[in-house]
Write a protein that holds these residues in place. Sequence first.
Motif, PDB file in Angstrom:
ATOM      1  N   UNK A 263       1.276   8.695  -6.055  1.00 47.66           N
ATOM      2  CA  UNK A 263       1.676   7.956  -7.321  1.00 47.66           C
ATOM      3  C   UNK A 263       1.840   6.575  -6.841  1.00 47.66           C
ATOM      4  N   UNK A 264       2.379   6.394  -5.184  1.00 50.62           N
ATOM      5  CA  UNK A 264       2.323   5.670  -4.762  1.00 50.62           C
ATOM      6  C   UNK A 264       1.730   4.640  -4.077  1.00 50.62           C
ATOM      7  N   UNK A 265       0.443   5.074  -4.067  1.00 47.24           N
ATOM      8  CA  UNK A 265      -0.897   4.780  -3.125  1.00 47.24           C
ATOM      9  C   UNK A 265      -1.180   3.903  -4.947  1.00 47.24           C
ATOM     10  N   UNK A 266      -1.095   4.685  -6.120  1.00 45.84           N
ATOM     11  CA  UNK A 266      -1.888   4.185  -7.454  1.00 45.84           C
ATOM     12  C   UNK A 266      -1.447   2.691  -7.238  1.00 45.84           C
ATOM     13  N   UNK A 267       0.603   2.563  -7.350  1.00 48.61           N
ATOM     14  CA  UNK A 267       0.931   1.558  -6.874  1.00 48.61           C
ATOM     15  C   UNK A 267       0.958   0.257  -6.742  1.00 48.61           C
ATOM     16  N   UNK A 268       1.471   1.243  -4.880  1.00 48.06           N
ATOM     17  CA  UNK A 268       0.662  -0.019  -4.530  1.00 48.06           C
ATOM     18  C   UNK A 268      -0.448  -1.205  -4.489  1.00 48.06           C
ATOM     19  N   UNK A 269      -1.650  -0.133  -4.403  1.00 49.00           N
ATOM     20  CA  UNK A 269      -3.374  -0.867  -4.573  1.00 49.00           C
ATOM     21  C   UNK A 269      -3.105  -1.523  -6.291  1.00 49.00           C
TER      22      UNK A 269
END
Length: 362
Positions: free
Chosen positions: A198-204
């Motif tokens: 979810x952190x990757x999704x948010x950053x991207x």
Amino acid sequence: MNDKPLTYADAGVSIEAGNALVKAIGPLARSTARPGADAELGGFGGFFDLKAAGYNDPLLVAANDGVGTKLKLAIETRRHEGVGIDLVAMCANDLIVQGAEPLFFLDYYATGKLDNDIAAAVVASIAEGCRQAGCALIGGETAEMPGMYAAGDYDLAGFCVGAVERGKVLSGANISPGDVILGLASSGVHSNGFSLVRRIIEQQGWDLEQSFPSLRRSLGAELLQPTQIYVRSLLPLLQEGRIKGLAHITGGGLLENIPRVLPGHCHAVIDASARELPPIFATLQSAGRIAPEEMARTFNCGIGMAVIVSAENANQVERALTGAGEQVFAIGRIEEGARGCTIAGQAGTWNSPEDWSATHNA
């Protein structure tokens, strides 16, 4: 001052909605009935008859777990039809690695305001997970708790009990150098590492409905692929005594889970090139710039279950598991050394191969 008599409904809890849900999910529970359990709901507790299930001198084994923050993605995408399978899988797979057959399951569903359509979809998926694992859904709890959860949110927990005959407990004590490690393919990310996902999704700034050239489905559908349940494939081999050890690859990955089943003098050596890194993991690794060692201890990286067998039994076990529908890879071996695991070699991805090198000693 308001002198109107208060009801539970005034506090945000609907007894009628809860009763309607119990009535709706009754047939789902009955669909999971098996020897030892009739899977009827409505009593204060569920019974299980071990003699009717065919056991003579059993030990009971219990496991409980949840789905974690994968639920946030299910809620955001309104895809609730798989998270119950995840819930059962996380418990049932933990039982089978100890040689135990999952017998019965209970669930806990908590939300701020009960939405019967969502709750019924979730329980339907729990029942499907129970059917896949061969265990009966004999009870559970639905908790409506206003103020505890944001609108639309819910949480899940599961509890599963299994049994194994006293002389057939799978302890890993007879694992020895020279044994072979087979890996059973995962169906995807399963139910671990989703806080990082979810952190990757948010950053991207990714949209869960967007498509990627390397993925077969939308990002959300790929991430929500239910956890593989390995019980039916492994149980016959366990009953025949062909398996020395099993490790369910959850949080900690291959690196930390395999040593949990090894004797003190055994070290697992995993060849990273034995299993091509599936596209969803390659996508996450690239976007998050995740180091190989971090990948190896956070995600299953395409292997959901490690199966340790003697070298002379390896081919026979591999054929049996393939015949049961599993995708099987010879991923490593057991060597003499400190209890632990080393992963090394080039892990191929949809983009390019990368050198992996990581060791964990228990």
